[in-house]
Motif scaffolding. Structure first.
Motif, PDB file in Angstrom:
ATOM      1  N   GLY A 205       0.823  -1.206   0.000  1.00  0.00           N
ATOM      2  CA  GLY A 205       0.000   0.000   0.000  1.00  0.00           C
ATOM      3  C   GLY A 205       0.849   1.244   0.000  1.00  0.00           C
ATOM      4  O   GLY A 205       1.986   1.239  -0.491  1.00  0.00           O
ATOM      5  N   PRO A 206       0.334   2.329   0.576  1.00  0.00           N
ATOM      6  CA  PRO A 206       1.085   3.592   0.583  1.00  0.00           C
ATOM      7  C   PRO A 206       2.397   3.524   1.357  1.00  0.00           C
ATOM      8  O   PRO A 206       3.296   4.324   1.112  1.00  0.00           O
ATOM      9  CB  PRO A 206       0.107   4.569   1.254  1.00  0.00           C
ATOM     10  N   ILE A 207       2.522   2.586   2.301  1.00  0.00           N
ATOM     11  CA  ILE A 207       3.747   2.492   3.109  1.00  0.00           C
ATOM     12  C   ILE A 207       4.611   1.326   2.664  1.00  0.00           C
ATOM     13  O   ILE A 207       5.805   1.499   2.379  1.00  0.00           O
ATOM     14  CB  ILE A 207       3.396   2.370   4.603  1.00  0.00           C
ATOM     15  N   LEU A 208       4.065   0.139   2.627  1.00  0.00           N
ATOM     16  CA  LEU A 208       4.825  -1.048   2.227  1.00  0.00           C
ATOM     17  C   LEU A 208       4.696  -1.216   0.717  1.00  0.00           C
ATOM     18  O   LEU A 208       3.617  -1.509   0.206  1.00  0.00           O
ATOM     19  CB  LEU A 208       4.305  -2.284   2.963  1.00  0.00           C
ATOM     20  N   GLY A 209       5.805  -1.037   0.018  1.00  0.00           N
ATOM     21  CA  GLY A 209       5.763  -1.033  -1.438  1.00  0.00           C
ATOM     22  C   GLY A 209       6.596  -2.127  -2.078  1.00  0.00           C
ATOM     23  O   GLY A 209       6.748  -3.226  -1.534  1.00  0.00           O
ATOM     24  N   ARG A 210       7.154  -1.810  -3.225  1.00  0.00           N
ATOM     25  CA  ARG A 210       7.881  -2.802  -4.035  1.00  0.00           C
ATOM     26  C   ARG A 210       9.066  -3.391  -3.277  1.00  0.00           C
ATOM     27  O   ARG A 210       9.332  -4.591  -3.355  1.00  0.00           O
ATOM     28  CB  ARG A 210       8.347  -2.158  -5.336  1.00  0.00           C
ATOM     29  N   GLY A 211       9.791  -2.564  -2.541  1.00  0.00           N
ATOM     30  CA  GLY A 211      10.952  -3.064  -1.797  1.00  0.00           C
ATOM     31  C   GLY A 211      10.553  -4.109  -0.771  1.00  0.00           C
ATOM     32  O   GLY A 211      11.247  -5.118  -0.576  1.00  0.00           O
ATOM     33  N   PHE A 212       9.406  -3.883  -0.118  1.00  0.00           N
ATOM     34  CA  PHE A 212       8.933  -4.845   0.873  1.00  0.00           C
ATOM     35  C   PHE A 212       8.505  -6.136   0.181  1.00  0.00           C
ATOM     36  O   PHE A 212       8.790  -7.240   0.671  1.00  0.00           O
ATOM     37  CB  PHE A 212       7.774  -4.262   1.666  1.00  0.00           C
ATOM     38  N   ALA A 213       7.816  -6.018  -0.956  1.00  0.00           N
ATOM     39  CA  ALA A 213       7.411  -7.208  -1.707  1.00  0.00           C
ATOM     40  C   ALA A 213       8.635  -8.021  -2.118  1.00  0.00           C
ATOM     41  O   ALA A 213       8.612  -9.255  -2.077  1.00  0.00           O
ATOM     42  CB  ALA A 213       6.596  -6.806  -2.930  1.00  0.00           C
ATOM     43  N   VAL A 239      -4.909  -1.888  -8.726  1.00  0.00           N
ATOM     44  CA  VAL A 239      -3.830  -2.398  -9.592  1.00  0.00           C
ATOM     45  C   VAL A 239      -3.072  -1.226 -10.212  1.00  0.00           C
ATOM     46  O   VAL A 239      -1.851  -1.270 -10.359  1.00  0.00           O
ATOM     47  CB  VAL A 239      -4.418  -3.312 -10.680  1.00  0.00           C
ATOM     48  N   LYS A 240      -3.800  -0.172 -10.552  1.00  0.00           N
ATOM     49  CA  LYS A 240      -3.152   1.007 -11.145  1.00  0.00           C
ATOM     50  C   LYS A 240      -2.071   1.564 -10.228  1.00  0.00           C
ATOM     51  O   LYS A 240      -0.966   1.890 -10.662  1.00  0.00           O
ATOM     52  CB  LYS A 240      -4.210   2.086 -11.428  1.00  0.00           C
ATOM     53  N   ASN A 241      -2.371   1.669  -8.938  1.00  0.00           N
ATOM     54  CA  ASN A 241      -1.419   2.256  -7.992  1.00  0.00           C
ATOM     55  C   ASN A 241      -0.370   1.261  -7.506  1.00  0.00           C
ATOM     56  O   ASN A 241       0.772   1.642  -7.239  1.00  0.00           O
ATOM     57  CB  ASN A 241      -2.164   2.828  -6.787  1.00  0.00           C
ATOM     58  N   LEU A 242      -0.768   0.004  -7.351  1.00  0.00           N
ATOM     59  CA  LEU A 242       0.107  -0.958  -6.678  1.00  0.00           C
ATOM     60  C   LEU A 242       0.590  -2.096  -7.565  1.00  0.00           C
ATOM     61  O   LEU A 242       1.312  -2.976  -7.086  1.00  0.00           O
ATOM     62  CB  LEU A 242      -0.622  -1.545  -5.457  1.00  0.00           C
ATOM     63  N   GLY A 243       0.217  -2.076  -8.840  1.00  0.00           N
ATOM     64  CA  GLY A 243       0.715  -3.098  -9.753  1.00  0.00           C
ATOM     65  C   GLY A 243       2.236  -3.187  -9.755  1.00  0.00           C
ATOM     66  O   GLY A 243       2.802  -4.283  -9.637  1.00  0.00           O
ATOM     67  N   PRO A 244       2.959  -2.055  -9.860  1.00  0.00           N
ATOM     68  CA  PRO A 244       4.422  -2.126  -9.820  1.00  0.00           C
ATOM     69  C   PRO A 244       4.968  -2.666  -8.499  1.00  0.00           C
ATOM     70  O   PRO A 244       6.000  -3.341  -8.472  1.00  0.00           O
ATOM     71  CB  PRO A 244       4.841  -0.658 -10.029  1.00  0.00           C
ATOM     72  N   ALA A 245       4.271  -2.380  -7.388  1.00  0.00           N
ATOM     73  CA  ALA A 245       4.729  -2.873  -6.089  1.00  0.00           C
ATOM     74  C   ALA A 245       4.605  -4.385  -6.001  1.00  0.00           C
ATOM     75  O   ALA A 245       5.427  -5.051  -5.354  1.00  0.00           O
ATOM     76  CB  ALA A 245       3.924  -2.218  -4.967  1.00  0.00           C
TER      77      ALA A 245
END
Length: 413
Positions: A205-213, A239-245
């Motif tokens: 989400g807004p805090i845990l992003g691609r690096g966390f994934a 998906v639009k906001n978090l697809g890259p994450a």
């Protein structure tokens, strides 16, 4: 019904206001001599914290611009965690406060004892006491009550900040691996030692992003499981906001399966099911697959009922060979009762976060049959993971995040 809801909402608001007034009183009013900047700044800080917290929650659910969600999320969600532990610490300080005041009073009485005058021999002249030279006026010391209030408030602030800081560090460093052996009577000998990596509640989400994934994926791959089970609440956003994450999920090396959690239905479940399929995971939407040694089934989350996509145990399990072992992926532990009725051997779930923020574990226990760990319900075993991430505050206290490697054991081995 509307009246009941309104009364509950007003009651909750009243409790919130009372709790924050109490917090302001102990941290700011009782630690200052009178009205002034410190009291006004304290009131403004508490109010601003709740404005940011409300904005973070509403913005996430309402789909505000993602950059704005990110701006609000860190301070808003951290304030939620900090306010909980400030309140708990201040309440605990009520026990310390009278003890500390009594100790100071005892010391004050001891130092105030007047020493007895020494006798002067007859005929001698008592020495003159030198006159005190005029100097600056003595600085007025704080009263014992004020001193105690400052000590207790300072200790409460340090304890709360330290607790939230350490709990946040625990989430951001990534989940630790937990290993659990589960014996299954129907499992053939050839499957003894079969490993399932259970990943739940990542909450990108807004805090845990691609690096966390990426951390989660690397940790899972390092365990070298036979399959991966992602049991819901992958995301908090579109998906639009978090697809890259979520993109690192395509790097999972073992065959991977996915079921929806309640948060997918807040985020566009249909789009996320297609996205995880594109990333190489197989969604189990009220369906099952027959693996070589056991059946692996999955049901939708209960939250899907509002969209006509709720769990359907009959569709997923109704016509299977009951002589084979069955492992079910179901996000919420409360789904165990249906699993028992359908002869499931092992259900893998998440959802509870283990309570996430103590004493939230007591709230979670009231709403779920199992908060964390392995328990048996009749002939069915239920394992509940505490989850890999965190919702709201990126903080865990008393409920460390985990990725669980379930090792199946055949009782025939």
């Amino acid at each position: 019904m509307v009246i009941v809801f309104a009364l509950l909402a007003l009651s909750a608001f009243a409790v919130l206001v009372a709790g924050n007034w109490y917090l302001w009183r102990r941290l700011f009013r009782d630690t200052t001599r009178g009205p002034g900047l410190a009291r006004r700044a304290g009131a403004a800080g508490i109010a601003a914290g709740w404005v940011l917290a409300a904005g973070a929650v509403v913005g996430e659910r309402a789909g505000w611009p993602f950059w704005l969600q990110q701006v609000l999320a860190w301070p808003g969600f951290l304030w939620l965690a900090l306010s909980i532990y400030l309140l708990l610490a201040v309440v605990a300080g009520e026990v310390v406060r009278p003890l500390l005041r009594r100790l100071l009073e005892r010391r004050a009485r001891a130092t105030a004892a007047v020493p007895q005058a020494q006798p002067v021999p007859a005929g001698s002249v008592p020495p003159k006491t030198p006159e005190a030279e005029p100097g600056p006026a003595p600085v007025k010391e704080p009263s014992r009550r004020l001193f105690v209030s400052r000590v207790v408030a300072g200790a409460a602030a340090v304890a709360a900040v330290g607790t939230v800081g350490y709990g946040t560090y625990g989430v951001l460093r990534g989940p630790r691996v937990k290993r659990v052996t589960v014996p299954l009577a129907k499992l053939p000998r050839a499957a003894h030692g079969y490993r399932i990596a259970v990943v739940s509640d990542i909450h990108l989400g807004p805090i845990l992003g691609r690096g966390f994934a990426q951390q989660v994926v690397d940790t899972v791959n390092a365990t070298q499981p036979d399959i991966v089970a992602v049991v819901g609440d992958l995301v908090d956003g579109s998906v639009k906001n978090l697809g890259p994450a979520a993109a690192p999920l395509s790097q999972l090396k073992a065959p991977s399966y996915f079921v929806t959690g309640n948060h997918e239905y807040f985020s566009g479940a249909k789009q996320w099911v297609e996205e995880v399929r594109r990333l190489g995971l197989r969604p189990l939407e009220n369906s099952r697959t027959e693996l070589p040694w056991f059946d692996l089934a999955g049901v939708n989350d209960i939250a899907g009922e509002s969209e006509g996509q709720g769990p359907d145990f009959t569709k997923a399990l109704g016509d299977r060979d009951t002589a084979r072992a069955c492992v079910l992926l179901a996000h919420q532990p409360v789904q165990i009762h249906d699993a028992v009725k359908h002869g499931v051997d092992l259900q893998l779930s998440g959802h509870t976060h283990g309570g996430q923020l103590w004493p939230g574990n007591f709230v979670a226990a009231a709403a779920n049959p199992t908060v964390a760990g392995l328990e048996r319900y009749g002939d069915t075993q239920l394992y509940v993971s505490r989850g890999a991430g965190a919702w709201g505050p990126p903080t865990r206290v008393g409920a460390p995040s985990d990725i669980t490697v379930i090792e199946l054991a055949s009782t025939r081995a």
